[in-house]
Design a protein around this motif. Structure first.
Motif, PDB file in Angstrom:
ATOM      1  N   ARG A  66       0.999   7.020   8.661  1.00 15.34           N
ATOM      2  CA  ARG A  66       2.276   7.651   9.001  1.00 15.34           C
ATOM      3  C   ARG A  66       3.401   7.014   8.192  1.00 15.34           C
ATOM      4  O   ARG A  66       4.238   7.703   7.606  1.00 15.34           O
ATOM      5  CB  ARG A  66       2.531   7.519  10.502  1.00 15.34           C
ATOM      6  CG  ARG A  66       3.605   8.392  11.020  1.00 15.34           C
ATOM      7  CD  ARG A  66       3.669   8.415  12.538  1.00 15.34           C
ATOM      8  NE  ARG A  66       3.694   7.118  13.174  1.00 15.34           N
ATOM      9  CZ  ARG A  66       2.661   6.574  13.844  1.00 15.34           C
ATOM     10  NH1 ARG A  66       1.537   7.231  13.983  1.00 15.34           N
ATOM     11  NH2 ARG A  66       2.777   5.387  14.393  1.00 15.34           N
ATOM     12  N   HIS A  67       3.429   5.691   8.120  1.00 16.55           N
ATOM     13  CA  HIS A  67       4.479   4.998   7.361  1.00 16.55           C
ATOM     14  C   HIS A  67       4.363   5.292   5.872  1.00 16.55           C
ATOM     15  O   HIS A  67       5.388   5.496   5.200  1.00 16.55           O
ATOM     16  CB  HIS A  67       4.426   3.501   7.628  1.00 16.55           C
ATOM     17  CG  HIS A  67       4.736   3.159   9.040  1.00 16.55           C
ATOM     18  ND1 HIS A  67       4.229   2.052   9.671  1.00 16.55           N
ATOM     19  CD2 HIS A  67       5.497   3.785   9.975  1.00 16.55           C
ATOM     20  CE1 HIS A  67       4.652   2.013  10.912  1.00 16.55           C
ATOM     21  NE2 HIS A  67       5.422   3.055  11.124  1.00 16.55           N
ATOM     22  N   ALA A  68       3.141   5.343   5.365  1.00 12.32           N
ATOM     23  CA  ALA A  68       2.951   5.653   3.942  1.00 12.32           C
ATOM     24  C   ALA A  68       3.414   7.078   3.646  1.00 12.32           C
ATOM     25  O   ALA A  68       4.043   7.332   2.616  1.00 12.32           O
ATOM     26  CB  ALA A  68       1.477   5.478   3.559  1.00 12.32           C
ATOM     27  N   ARG A 128       0.116   2.935  -1.298  1.00  8.36           N
ATOM     28  CA  ARG A 128      -1.310   2.634  -1.500  1.00  8.36           C
ATOM     29  C   ARG A 128      -1.846   1.757  -0.382  1.00  8.36           C
ATOM     30  O   ARG A 128      -2.950   1.961   0.105  1.00  8.36           O
ATOM     31  CB  ARG A 128      -1.514   1.973  -2.854  1.00  8.36           C
ATOM     32  CG  ARG A 128      -1.465   2.926  -4.004  1.00  8.36           C
ATOM     33  CD  ARG A 128      -2.037   2.326  -5.285  1.00  8.36           C
ATOM     34  NE  ARG A 128      -1.573   0.979  -5.550  1.00  8.36           N
ATOM     35  CZ  ARG A 128      -0.449   0.674  -6.193  1.00  8.36           C
ATOM     36  NH1 ARG A 128       0.345   1.619  -6.616  1.00  8.36           N
ATOM     37  NH2 ARG A 128      -0.121  -0.574  -6.409  1.00  8.36           N
ATOM     38  N   ALA A 129      -1.052   0.760   0.031  1.00 11.32           N
ATOM     39  CA  ALA A 129      -1.503  -0.130   1.095  1.00 11.32           C
ATOM     40  C   ALA A 129      -1.715   0.644   2.391  1.00 11.32           C
ATOM     41  O   ALA A 129      -2.655   0.357   3.132  1.00 11.32           O
ATOM     42  CB  ALA A 129      -0.491  -1.255   1.313  1.00 11.32           C
ATOM     43  N   GLY A 130      -0.871   1.615   2.641  1.00 14.79           N
ATOM     44  CA  GLY A 130      -0.996   2.403   3.863  1.00 14.79           C
ATOM     45  C   GLY A 130      -2.234   3.265   3.883  1.00 14.79           C
ATOM     46  O   GLY A 130      -2.745   3.603   4.939  1.00 14.79           O
ATOM     47  N   LEU A 176       7.034   9.162   1.302  1.00 20.06           N
ATOM     48  CA  LEU A 176       7.133  10.299   0.385  1.00 20.06           C
ATOM     49  C   LEU A 176       8.514  10.932   0.417  1.00 20.06           C
ATOM     50  O   LEU A 176       9.017  11.382  -0.603  1.00 20.06           O
ATOM     51  CB  LEU A 176       6.079  11.362   0.724  1.00 20.06           C
ATOM     52  CG  LEU A 176       4.635  10.969   0.508  1.00 20.06           C
ATOM     53  CD1 LEU A 176       3.712  12.073   0.996  1.00 20.06           C
ATOM     54  CD2 LEU A 176       4.371  10.653  -0.950  1.00 20.06           C
ATOM     55  N   VAL A 177       9.146  10.969   1.576  1.00 22.90           N
ATOM     56  CA  VAL A 177      10.471  11.593   1.643  1.00 22.90           C
ATOM     57  C   VAL A 177      11.592  10.579   1.496  1.00 22.90           C
ATOM     58  O   VAL A 177      12.743  10.971   1.312  1.00 22.90           O
ATOM     59  CB  VAL A 177      10.655  12.432   2.926  1.00 22.90           C
ATOM     60  CG1 VAL A 177       9.724  13.616   2.941  1.00 22.90           C
ATOM     61  CG2 VAL A 177      10.522  11.598   4.170  1.00 22.90           C
TER      62      VAL A 177
END
Length: 179
Positions: A65-67, A19-21, A71-72
């Motif tokens: 990109r980091h957020a 969420r922050a990302g 996911l993976v």
């Protein structure tokens, strides 16, 4: 959307880092309108271009990109993404299995992270995607070869995907209608 993708997104949304990302970086109204436009069977070609531009700007932003990479990395999210991929590739179970195997491999995830962190590599990836999008087959092939020749992380990721059978499964022809 497949229920597994929705579950994966819900798992991701529960992660504060995800969420922050995304918090201040994505115009959710634009995403909603693009998804609605894409859901129409005969959508405008410009909608696809807008989606590509949104994806590019997102992956060029470190926070997004980091957020997205979260996911993976998260087991719950990754397993639901893999289930969603398998459901969407029901007619190609070998490819779905190879993708799932690759996603479960920490080395593949590390190579993916390294590849996406390289700005020059992302630029070539987008060039390849644009050639694919525009149907420019020879330019696509040339860009893909340059990607593999010039970028160590792309080669390493391709080799990791090959080990899991993704490349072999992609080479197999798609089943025809009624198959």
């Amino acid at each position: 959307m497949d229920r597994h993708f929705v579950k994966a997104l819900l798992f991701a949304w529960d992660r504060a880092e995800f969420r922050a990302g995304l918090q201040h970086l994505i115009d959710l109204d634009e995403v909603t309108s693009l998804l609605a436009a894409l859901s129409v069977e005969d959508h405008d070609h410009d909608v696809e271009r807008r989606v590509m531009d949104l994806l590019r700007s997102g992956l060029d932003t470190a926070e997004i990109r980091h957020a997205t990479l979260l996911l993976v990395e998260d087991d719950d999210v990754r397993h639901n993404l893999a289930a969603g991929i398998a459901a969407s590739l029901a007619d190609r179970p070998e490819l779905a299995g190879a993708i799932r195997s690759a996603l479960d491999d920490p080395q593949v995830r590390a190579e993916l992270r390294e590849a996406l962190e390289s700005a020059p590599l992302r630029a070539v990836i987008w060039q390849v995607a644009e050639h694919q999008f525009e149907g420019r087959r020879w330019a696509l092939i040339r860009s893909a070869v340059l990607l593999l020749v010039r970028h160590r992380h792309a080669r390493r990721l391709a080799l990791a995907l090959r080990r899991h059978g993704v490349v072999r499964a992609l080479r197999r022809p798609e089943p025809g209608p009624g198959a």
